[in-house]
Design a protein around this motif. Structure first.
Motif, PDB file in Angstrom:
ATOM      1  N   UNK A 271       1.050  -1.258  -0.134  1.00  0.00           N
ATOM      2  CA  UNK A 271       0.399   0.181   0.117  1.00  0.00           C
ATOM      3  C   UNK A 271       1.110   1.309   0.203  1.00  0.00           C
ATOM      4  N   UNK A 272       1.942   0.886   0.681  1.00  0.00           N
ATOM      5  CA  UNK A 272       3.091   2.550   1.049  1.00  0.00           C
ATOM      6  C   UNK A 272       3.480   3.145  -0.133  1.00  0.00           C
ATOM      7  N   UNK A 273       3.929   2.066  -1.266  1.00  0.00           N
ATOM      8  CA  UNK A 273       4.260   1.750  -2.748  1.00  0.00           C
ATOM      9  C   UNK A 273       3.369   2.156  -3.905  1.00  0.00           C
ATOM     10  N   UNK A 274       1.822   1.811  -3.151  1.00  0.00           N
ATOM     11  CA  UNK A 274       1.277   2.529  -4.220  1.00  0.00           C
ATOM     12  C   UNK A 274       1.088   4.264  -3.725  1.00  0.00           C
ATOM     13  N   UNK A 275       0.549   4.534  -3.027  1.00  0.00           N
ATOM     14  CA  UNK A 275       0.425   5.738  -2.065  1.00  0.00           C
ATOM     15  C   UNK A 275       2.003   6.148  -2.751  1.00  0.00           C
ATOM     16  N   UNK A 276       2.758   6.548  -2.445  1.00  0.00           N
ATOM     17  CA  UNK A 276       4.143   6.803  -2.394  1.00  0.00           C
ATOM     18  C   UNK A 276       4.112   7.202  -4.391  1.00  0.00           C
ATOM     19  N   UNK A 277       3.638   6.141  -5.317  1.00  0.00           N
ATOM     20  CA  UNK A 277       3.258   6.074  -6.706  1.00  0.00           C
ATOM     21  C   UNK A 277       2.308   7.513  -7.054  1.00  0.00           C
ATOM     22  N   UNK A 278       1.436   7.339  -6.029  1.00  0.00           N
ATOM     23  CA  UNK A 278       0.480   8.741  -6.971  1.00  0.00           C
ATOM     24  C   UNK A 278       0.815   9.465  -6.918  1.00  0.00           C
ATOM     25  N   UNK A 279       1.436   9.857  -5.847  1.00  0.00           N
ATOM     26  CA  UNK A 279       2.111  10.675  -5.390  1.00  0.00           C
ATOM     27  C   UNK A 279       3.449  11.758  -6.534  1.00  0.00           C
ATOM     28  N   UNK A 280       3.815  10.317  -6.436  1.00  0.00           N
ATOM     29  CA  UNK A 280       5.518  11.233  -8.139  1.00  0.00           C
ATOM     30  C   UNK A 280       4.675  11.427  -8.834  1.00  0.00           C
ATOM     31  N   UNK A 281       3.305   9.831  -9.443  1.00  0.00           N
ATOM     32  CA  UNK A 281       2.876   9.939 -10.729  1.00  0.00           C
ATOM     33  C   UNK A 281       1.770  11.718 -10.587  1.00  0.00           C
ATOM     34  N   UNK A 282       1.214  12.526  -9.636  1.00  0.00           N
ATOM     35  CA  UNK A 282       0.827  13.355  -9.894  1.00  0.00           C
ATOM     36  C   UNK A 282       1.378  14.495  -9.542  1.00  0.00           C
ATOM     37  N   UNK A 283       2.791  13.792  -8.881  1.00  0.00           N
ATOM     38  CA  UNK A 283       4.285  15.480  -8.687  1.00  0.00           C
ATOM     39  C   UNK A 283       4.318  15.992 -10.251  1.00  0.00           C
ATOM     40  N   UNK A 284       4.676  14.580 -11.513  1.00  0.00           N
ATOM     41  CA  UNK A 284       4.830  14.597 -12.528  1.00  0.00           C
ATOM     42  C   UNK A 284       4.050  15.529 -13.362  1.00  0.00           C
ATOM     43  N   UNK A 285       3.142  15.022 -13.390  1.00  0.00           N
ATOM     44  CA  UNK A 285       2.187  15.618 -13.502  1.00  0.00           C
ATOM     45  C   UNK A 285       1.681  17.705 -13.901  1.00  0.00           C
ATOM     46  N   UNK A 286       1.852  17.426 -12.370  1.00  0.00           N
ATOM     47  CA  UNK A 286       2.463  19.071 -11.990  1.00  0.00           C
ATOM     48  C   UNK A 286       2.825  19.777 -12.089  1.00  0.00           C
ATOM     49  N   UNK A 287       4.275  19.257 -12.491  1.00  0.00           N
ATOM     50  CA  UNK A 287       5.323  19.395 -13.300  1.00  0.00           C
ATOM     51  C   UNK A 287       4.734  19.999 -15.050  1.00  0.00           C
ATOM     52  N   UNK A 288       4.596  18.909 -15.899  1.00  0.00           N
ATOM     53  CA  UNK A 288       4.069  18.896 -16.701  1.00  0.00           C
ATOM     54  C   UNK A 288       2.924  19.867 -17.405  1.00  0.00           C
ATOM     55  N   UNK A 289       1.920  20.869 -16.401  1.00  0.00           N
ATOM     56  CA  UNK A 289       1.019  21.437 -15.572  1.00  0.00           C
ATOM     57  C   UNK A 289       1.943  23.347 -16.387  1.00  0.00           C
ATOM     58  N   UNK A 290       3.128  22.813 -15.508  1.00  0.00           N
ATOM     59  CA  UNK A 290       4.060  24.482 -15.410  1.00  0.00           C
ATOM     60  C   UNK A 290       5.083  24.626 -16.637  1.00  0.00           C
ATOM     61  N   UNK A 291       4.653  23.604 -17.413  1.00  0.00           N
ATOM     62  CA  UNK A 291       5.639  23.032 -18.574  1.00  0.00           C
ATOM     63  C   UNK A 291       6.763  23.415 -18.336  1.00  0.00           C
TER      64      UNK A 291
END
Length: 457
Positions: A271-291
């Motif tokens: 579960x911790x791996x899934x939680x951390x993966x969600x955070x990391x993928x979300x952060x990747x998308x946040x940086x894409x928003x900021x180009x």
């Protein structure tokens, strides 16, 4: 607290306490518990009163010692007043969740009164829909996440009406003061070092005689591990979340637990791996928003060093800092990588020596260490909560969020499991993350990407 060393701040807690000379690095935890009704005030007072006797540090204040001859000591507050720490707030109009988290946000940014025990509980009544909220503010040196859950177990009930009265805890032993206490602390620490040294010398000598190459290899490995634990960080890896300030914003994401676990199990992860993966993928998308593109992000993650013999509460964690791959957006590929990295850090040879590392850092000028902390990108923590319904003084707990301290990073993200929901609390430094709503949506998208694995399994 019969052990003299337990009557003082540990070296790890002294490290975080000293860092608070810079307000950005305050170690305040704020938890928000959403309830389906307003708790019975008298029952709540009785439960919290008993909890402070089970964990007597909640009745203690910190007292600095002259010339730094020993760390600040825990001393019973002679004027302890439970009514000062427990409050009810009646506002003129029904609260909604936004108002609850705004109240909690201000609590997170407000310093403690240092002459009193370092905690407060506030009940916010008349939340829209007929519920209420309990806001707990506590300093990290009083407890960590697991310690907080332990303490909660002494307060909550498993039925709305409550069960049999719990037995009163044993009274806390009186602590000593003055010169005797300083001498006692130094003697206890010195004796432990001597015993530990003697305990290791003979086995090490025997091992060196029988396995000289292995002894050298193990020694080098330990030295390298300690270097990894304490090495300075001189720059953020995120090109976006670079600024640091005093303002905070709190937000939440709810994630269904069973699908999140199932998604992790599809690739043999936790579960911790899934939680951390969600955070990391979300952060990747946040940086894409900021180009922008980001390949790695540095996380601070707490590792529990709690033992079965440790008292309830207390801060029994060490913090490890390492870089995560932020360029992998496939959760099935990302989770095994994260699992191996986290598992490796939890078994680092230096972890048992983290107190000694903290003691060394405590000797450095504060400005050097604070600069290092401010260059970590974020903090992530996963705390197991209750798998069954729980009640506080007659009110059912619907959600439980923890907003951990940012300690100089851009944000802290903490997951607490409650029955079938993963309650994700986000405490963001608005200098680093000014667009918190967009940021929260990106993290929610990251969790959704992980949950999609469960739909295909």
């Amino acid at each position: 607290m019969t052990d003299t060393r337990e009557s003082h701040l540990s070296q790890s807690d002294l490290f975080s306490w000293s860092m608070e000379r810079d307000a950005i690095l305050r170690s305040t935890i704020v938890s928000v518990v959403m309830l389906d009704a307003e708790p019975d005030w008298e029952r709540l007072v009785q439960a919290v009163d008993r909890g402070t006797r089970v964990a007597p540090r909640f009745r203690d204040r910190l007292v600095a010692l002259p010339a730094g001859l020993a760390p600040p000591r825990w001393e019973a507050d002679p004027g302890f007043d439970l009514s000062w720490h427990m409050r009810r707030v009646a506002l003129p109009a029904a609260l909604d969740r936004t108002a609850v988290f705004e109240f909690a946000r201000v609590e997170a940014m407000t310093a403690f009164d240092p002459v009193r025990p370092l905690w407060q509980v506030t009940v916010l009544g008349d939340v829209a829909g007929g519920g209420s909220a309990l806001v707990l503010k506590v300093h990290h040196c009083l407890t960590d996440g697991l310690g907080g859950i332990q303490l909660a177990n002494e307060i909550v009930d498993f039925t709305r009406s409550g069960g049999e009265p719990r037995p009163d805890p044993e009274p806390a032993p009186e602590s000593r003061g003055g010169l005797a206490d300083i001498v006692g602390w130094n003697w206890a620490v010195g004796s432990e070092l001597l015993r530990g040294g003697l305990a290791h010398v003979l086995p090490l000598a025997r091992h060196a005689l029988t396995h000289p190459v292995g002894t050298v290899r193990d020694g080098v490995g330990l030295a390298v591990s300690i270097g990894k634990l304490a090495r300075p960080v001189v720059g953020t890896l995120s090109p976006v979340m670079t600024e640091r300030g005093l303002a905070r914003h709190l937000s939440t994401v709810d994630v269904p637990l069973e699908p999140l676990r199932r998604a992790a199990h599809t690739v043999g992860c936790t579960l911790n791996d899934a939680f951390l993966a969600g955070v990391v993928i979300g952060l990747h998308r946040y940086h894409e928003v900021h180009e922008t593109e980001v390949e790695r992000l540095r996380v601070t993650m707490p590792v529990s060093v709690r033992k079965d013999t440790d008292p309830i509460g207390g801060n029994r964690i060490t913090l490890v800092r390492f870089a995560l791959p932020a360029g992998i957006t496939d959760p099935a590929a990302l989770m095994p990588v994260l699992d191996a990295m986290v598992l490796g850090w939890r078994h680092e040879p230096a972890i048992p020596y983290s107190a000694a590392v903290a003691a060394t850092l405590n000797r450095l000028p504060v400005a050097i260490v604070t600069a290092m902390l401010k260059h970590v990108d974020f903090v992530a923590s996963d705390v197991p909560g209750s798998p069954v319904p729980i009640y506080i003084a007659g009110a059912a707990v619907e959600r439980m969020y923890a907003f951990g301290p940012t300690i100089g990073t851009a944000f802290n993200v903490t997951l607490i499991s409650h029955t079938d929901t993963g309650c994700v609390g986000i405490n963001a430094d608005t200098a680093a993350v000014p667009d918190v709503e967009i940021f929260t949506d990106c993290l929610a998208e990251g969790f959704h990407a992980v949950l999609e694995l469960a739909e295909t399994s």
